[in-house]
Design an enzyme around this catalytic site. Structure first.
Site, PDB file in Angstrom:
ATOM      1  NE  ARG A 186     -44.782 -30.941  29.121  1.00 15.05           N
ATOM      2  CZ  ARG A 186     -44.593 -31.258  30.386  1.00 15.05           C
ATOM      3  NH1 ARG A 186     -45.440 -32.062  30.998  1.00 15.05           N
ATOM      4  NH2 ARG A 186     -43.555 -30.790  31.054  1.00 15.05           N
ATOM      5  NE  ARG A 192     -38.166 -36.158  33.068  1.00 14.98           N
ATOM      6  CZ  ARG A 192     -38.029 -34.932  33.593  1.00 14.98           C
ATOM      7  NH1 ARG A 192     -38.183 -34.751  34.903  1.00 14.98           N
ATOM      8  NH2 ARG A 192     -37.731 -33.916  32.819  1.00 14.98           N
ATOM      9  CE  LYS A 212     -35.719 -32.279  29.661  1.00 10.86           C
ATOM     10  NZ  LYS A 212     -37.091 -31.738  29.590  1.00 10.86           N
ATOM     11  CG  HIS A 260     -40.885 -29.746  39.200  1.00 10.44           C
ATOM     12  ND1 HIS A 260     -40.070 -30.794  38.817  1.00 10.44           N
ATOM     13  CD2 HIS A 260     -41.272 -29.136  38.049  1.00 10.44           C
ATOM     14  CE1 HIS A 260     -39.982 -30.828  37.500  1.00 10.44           C
ATOM     15  NE2 HIS A 260     -40.699 -29.838  37.014  1.00 10.44           N
ATOM     16  CG  ASP A 314     -35.604 -26.728  34.931  1.00  6.31           C
ATOM     17  OD1 ASP A 314     -36.665 -26.548  34.300  1.00  6.31           O
ATOM     18  OD2 ASP A 314     -35.304 -27.822  35.445  1.00  6.31           O
TER      19      ASP A 314
END
Length: 409
Positions: free
Chosen positions: A135, A196, A226, A239, A311
């Site tokens: 980010r 990831r 996580k 998601h 989450d």
């Protein structure tokens, strides 16, 4: 009466008096305590965290158990309300909230300043993993994904990467990072984890993940490992929908849970739980809402006593299958400490109101939320969280450190 008999009686009475007095003196001595002993016992009896909890209202307690997102690049009336009326425990920021380093520092400073009337500092968090989940403003150099780091398989390099990430986000006002990923990349069809993850080898994931975690912690930033119990063997993006993993506890203990267990044994103090349905363990609830998984596996079997965060509850896995307020209640009943609600003010209010009502009507006992609140306040205290302004961003210095790391790739 025989004189010898009388003398015997007198002697017995005398001995009884002497022994009794001696016993009283000994008991008096045992009752006497040094000032140091008195102070130590007084400190044991007075736990400042417990005292703080006893002073708090239900609204304040519930607020600390919810972390929220915000819209835009600055504070608005909804953010003010979250802080002033709902006493939220923290915020998570995304790329949509970030224009440039100075704007970001202004935003985190403004959040801290708005929280000034509250005695409990905010968690200010971000997902900064490196690679495609970053980010950071474009002024900062970018780190490679965990998959590339895993190919190097250098624990010292992983520690340095974690430390540099922590320096970077600390310079912008954050105190919590949702990283590292401890998922094992065991399913090539996985649409959300991929690079990831450090590796498909649990030993590499464990070692590099732990070193990244320790690097983050070394800068006094909370590292949230996580996605427990493991998102690596899914073929649905949570998601968008609810992933299903058809494994029992023994199978998980042989692979997915190994990095989490090792991280816990090496000082992990915060764990994020994923929205994944493990139908052989709990056919009714995804991990975030599952007492057998959160309480049974994470707390009891793995011995984790730290902070448990869900989450994002606005992800499709929850929103497409549950009422978000009811899901939040179930998650807290299952053992979560903090519910993460990243998107839309209406969702945040719905979760806060649902939890408050559940406590007030007895569905969630108040001593249950006090347990979570203790963990939240303790970790904020242990990490020395404070709503202090950032003085210097140090972009050039951090970029030089990034540059030295990038020379390894």
């Amino acid at each position: 009466m025989d004189k010898k008999f009388v003398m015997g009686i007198v002697l017995l009475i005398f001995l009884g008096i002497v022994i009794g007095c001696s016993k009283d003196v000994q008991e008096d001595k045992r009752d006497e305590k040094s000032p140091q002993q008195d102070m130590e016992e007084s400190q044991k009896e007075k736990d400042p965290i417990q005292e703080k909890i006893q002073e708090m209202t239900v609204e304040e307690k519930v607020g600390q158990m919810v972390m929220v997102g915000l819209e835009g690049h600055s504070l608005d009336e909804h953010v003010q309300e979250m802080i002033e009326n709902h006493y939220v425990g923290g915020f998570i920021l995304f790329s949509k909230n970030i224009e440039n380093p100075q704007q970001l520092v202004n935003l985190t400073d403004d959040l801290k300043n708005a929280n000034g009337k509250n005695s409990i500092p905010l968690f200010l968090s971000i997902d900064e993993e490196g690679g495609r989940v970053s980010r950071m403003p474009p002024e900062f150099k970018k780190l490679p994904p965990n998959g590339a780091i895993g190919k190097k398989n250098d624990p010292m390099l992983s520690h340095e990467i974690g430390r540099t990430i922590a320096k970077q986000i600390k310079s912008l006002g954050f105190n919590m990072d949702f990283a590292p990923v401890l998922d094992i990349n065991s399913n090539p069809n996985n649409p959300v984890i991929g690079d990831r993850s450090f590796s498909s080898d649990e030993k590499i994931v464990s070692e590099l993940g732990i070193q990244t975690m320790k690097g983050i912690q070394s800068e006094n930033i909370l590292s949230v490992v996580k996605h427990f119990p493991g998102h690596g063997d899914t073929d649905v993006d949570s998601h968008l929908g609810l992933p299903l993993v058809n494994k029992d506890i023994d199978e998980l203990m042989e692979l997915e849970l190994l990095p989490f267990k090792k991280a816990i044994d090496n000082g992990a103090d915060t764990v994020m739980v994923a929205h994944i349905l493990y139908d052989k363990i709990d056919p009714q609830h995804p991990a975030t809402l599952s007492k057998p998984i959160i309480q049974g596996i994470l707390r009891e079997q793995l011995g984790f006593n730290g902070l448990i965060i869900t989450d994002d509850m606005t992800m499709g896995a929850i929103m497409e299958n549950y009422d978000i307020g009811e899901a939040a209640i179930q998650s807290i009943k299952a053992g979560s400490d903090i519910v993460l609600v990243c998107h839309e003010y209406e969702n945040e209010v719905k979760v806060l109101d649902a939890l408050k009502n559940a406590v007030e009507n007895g569905e969630i006992p108040e001593d249950r939320i006090d347990q979570s609140l203790y963990r939240i306040l303790k970790i904020k205290k242990d990490y020395g969280l404070a709503d202090e302004k950032i003085e210097d961003i140090e972009i050039d210095k951090i970029n030089r450190e990034m540059g030295r790391i990038l020379e390894n790739f």
